[in-house]
Each structure stands twice: as C-alpha cells, then as structure tokens.
Design a protein around this motif. Structure first.
Motif, PDB file in Angstrom:
ATOM      1  N   UNK A  54       0.861  -1.175   0.000  1.00  0.00           N
ATOM      2  CA  UNK A  54       0.000   0.000   0.000  1.00  0.00           C
ATOM      3  C   UNK A  54       0.908   1.239   0.000  1.00  0.00           C
ATOM      4  N   UNK A  56       0.405   4.310   0.849  1.00  0.00           N
ATOM      5  CA  UNK A  56       0.235   5.246   1.965  1.00  0.00           C
ATOM      6  C   UNK A  56       0.178   4.539   3.299  1.00  0.00           C
ATOM      7  N   UNK A  57      -0.363   5.234   4.299  1.00  0.00           N
ATOM      8  CA  UNK A  57      -0.541   4.638   5.617  1.00  0.00           C
ATOM      9  C   UNK A  57      -1.811   3.783   5.595  1.00  0.00           C
ATOM     10  N   UNK A  58      -2.109   3.101   6.707  1.00  0.00           N
ATOM     11  CA  UNK A  58      -3.255   2.184   6.715  1.00  0.00           C
ATOM     12  C   UNK A  58      -4.581   2.930   6.730  1.00  0.00           C
ATOM     13  N   UNK A  59      -4.620   4.027   7.484  1.00  0.00           N
ATOM     14  CA  UNK A  59      -5.871   4.773   7.623  1.00  0.00           C
ATOM     15  C   UNK A  59      -6.887   3.988   8.430  1.00  0.00           C
ATOM     16  N   UNK A  60      -8.155   4.250   8.197  1.00  0.00           N
ATOM     17  CA  UNK A  60      -9.213   3.483   8.845  1.00  0.00           C
ATOM     18  C   UNK A  60     -10.034   2.853   7.733  1.00  0.00           C
ATOM     19  N   UNK A  72      -3.726   0.164  11.644  1.00  0.00           N
ATOM     20  CA  UNK A  72      -2.407   0.806  11.592  1.00  0.00           C
ATOM     21  C   UNK A  72      -2.130   1.704  12.779  1.00  0.00           C
ATOM     22  N   UNK A  73      -3.136   1.904  13.646  1.00  0.00           N
ATOM     23  CA  UNK A  73      -3.000   2.884  14.743  1.00  0.00           C
ATOM     24  C   UNK A  73      -1.828   2.553  15.670  1.00  0.00           C
ATOM     25  N   UNK A  79      -2.199  -4.382  13.334  1.00  0.00           N
ATOM     26  CA  UNK A  79      -1.044  -4.596  12.462  1.00  0.00           C
ATOM     27  C   UNK A  79       0.106  -3.654  12.787  1.00  0.00           C
TER      28      UNK A  79
END
Lengths: 197, 197
Positions: A54, A56-60, A72-73, A79
């Motif tokens: 991915x 970018x970041x995981x996001x929600x 991703x938090x 994770x």
C-alpha cells in the motif's frame, strides 16, 4: 478477496511476532554472528511482505461487517507492532480504562516508562471518553503531571469525563501502578466539531 | 568482548531492518501465504536473538570510551525499532531541535500523526534543553496544545528554555510542518533534584 477472519488471524500472529522481535532486538546478548543471521532473516521477511505494498498509511478501513478497522494505529493497531496494543474498555457511565504491560521497548530512564509514552497512553484513553459514534472529537489541549516514576511492567490507564461545555468535553485520567498508586495524572480538552443536524 | 564498533554497526543494521519490517507489516498487500512465510522468518530471527537474553530492560550502559549508551530508549535508542530514531541537536544558546520523518507506523487519525506521538516527541526534545551534564532533570508537567493536524512525513521539533526559577526550568517548544507552520505547541516544567555540592 481473502477470508476476513483468516486475514485478521494471520496479521495478528505476524504482528505479535514482530513485537517479540522488537523486544529481543533490545535485550539480546547473543553473539554478533547470530545478530547478522537474524538481520538476514528479517530482510527476507521484509521482502516477502513487500511484493505488494500500500503506498500510503493504513488509515481506517471498513470490514465486510461494516466495522471500522484502525489496524495501523500506533496505540491500538492490530497490524502495528509499536502498539502494545492498548484495548480501551468503556463502561455505561462513560468511564474508560485500559490494562497494558509495557516491556523494555517503552523505556526512557533506566527501568522506567518514558514520560512521553505516559502522555501518549493518556491522550489515547482520555480521547476515548470524548468520542461519540459518528461525532469524533479532536484533542484541543493535553496537560500531564508526573507525580512519581512509572516502572516498566503492568499498568492501568483510567479516564473519565469531568464536564461538558458546549462543543468542549473536559476529560481527566491517570496511570496507576500495580499497587493502585497514581504515577501520572492528566487533563484534556476535546472539541467536537459542529456537524449538520 | 566483541569489538564495540562492530557491535554498534551490527545492531544499528538489525534495528533499521526491524523498522522496515514494522512499516511493511502495516502496509503489505501481499497474499496471506507470504504473510505466513514472513511470520516464520520473523520467528526464526527471534530464536537467533533469544539464545542469550538480558532479563531486564536495556537501561543506560557505559561504552568503553565512557559514553552513555541509551540504546533501548523508545525515542532515540539505536537498538529500539520503535524509535524513529530522534537525534536531538542542541546549539550553544541552549536551543534544541530534531528533524524526524514519521511513516505509517506513527498514525492516529487517517494520514495524521497520533496526537500522543506529538506529545511524546515534544516531551523528549523539551527535556533535552533542561538536562545538564551530571544533573539530570525530571519532568514535572507537560502541556500540549494542538493547533492543527500534523501530517505523516517530515517534521521538525524545536525547543528552548523560557526561564529558570530555582530548581525549575520552564521550557517551550513546537512541532513545525515542512512549510514551517507550527502544528502543536508545548510547555513543560522540569525539576532538577538538589545534589550534594
């Protein structure tokens, strides 16, 4: 699409293993050849996971059941191996608490939890009492007072609402050690942006 | 005794690889068989490092040259994969700053740095302006005000001393985004315990 339950259990298992790896990377007294072998194994694991990334970041994300997944938090992510992870329990009165065990990876002064990690945990648990479904609150201010050193090990973080004033929620909380003695206390002001309706 | 320089470079390399692993554990879209293979490799790496383990946390050790090594520290530790790591630069006037790049592993709200991580970084950099050699200061209070969202990516954390009052040092600081706009400001009071002499 992979089976959501299998996906969750595979990633939960991997992340647990990465948490152990973070811990033993700090605590290992193995010889340097073993360190080099471990490094090669980690690089192979990175390559396995990096065949598709991915950008970018995981996001929600939303699960097939409609749940919000904040995997991703940094504090609670399934994770995210940095996350202890913290599971916040809220009761019907609006109080929130989280039991957490902090090992060598959360150290500041020798044997003690880094003061900033205490602030991180308090920010997270205090914000849980301010959030309402579909009306997320943003943190305005966070003030933390350090009463005594917080030892690495088992801790409880507690938070409650002090009062509401218009769009503002005033929350309080603390970290208590295994004897039940508060080591750090906190206050925060959360702001709930006005929404239509 | 292993060569200190070799020891440093082996652990620095391993920790960098573990940081990459934390990141791709969050961002991977690889198939679940690859995730399982990565998990086995990570478990093998854990086993390599665990043949001899320090029972406690890292603490602060002294190098053969007499330097203090805080390799386990959660913000700056060379052997702590949670640490971005943050390297604090202090100038002769007593100001301190740190440039840091925060990836997916430091996420709170989607695409943003977790507010508690901002507090953690500010606590760390503000305390650097209060410490004096052989006279460490402890944090009394930390107050953080969130002005606007802090995006994941490159950031600068800056801190300076506002004033001294007896055993207390009042420090201030902020996080600025790549445009130079402050996103979070902080104040902290540090207390320097009285020492004999």
């Amino acid at each position: 699409m992979p089976d959501p339950d299998l996906q969750r259990s595979r990633y939960e298992s991997l992340t647990r293993s990465v948490r152990r790896l973070i811990d033993v990377t700090i605590r290992s007294d193995a010889d340097l050849e073993a360190v080099a072998r471990a490094n090669r194994l980690v690089d192979e694991a990175v390559a396995e996971l990096s065949t598709q990334l991915n950008p970018g970041s995981f996001g929600v994300r939303t699960s097939p059941d409609g749940d919000n997944l904040a995997w991703g938090n940094v504090v609670m992510g399934l994770r995210n191996a940095i996350a202890p992870p913290v599971e916040v329990i809220t009761d019907p009165t609006g109080r929130a608490h989280a039991d957490v065990v902090l090992g060598a990876a959360y150290e500041g002064p020798p044997g003690l939890v880094h003061g900033g990690v205490c602030a991180l945990l308090l920010d997270h648990v205090l914000s849980a009492v301010a959030h309402r479904p579909d009306q997320p609150a943003v943190t305005g201010t966070l003030s933390v007072r350090f009463l005594r050193p917080t030892r690495l090990g088992g801790l409880r973080v507690e938070a409650w609402t002090d009062r509401h004033d218009g769009a503002k929620t005033f929350a309080q909380g603390h970290i208590v050690d295994p004897d039940g003695t508060p080591t750090v206390v906190a206050e925060a002001v959360f702001i709930r942006p006005r929404t239509a309706g």
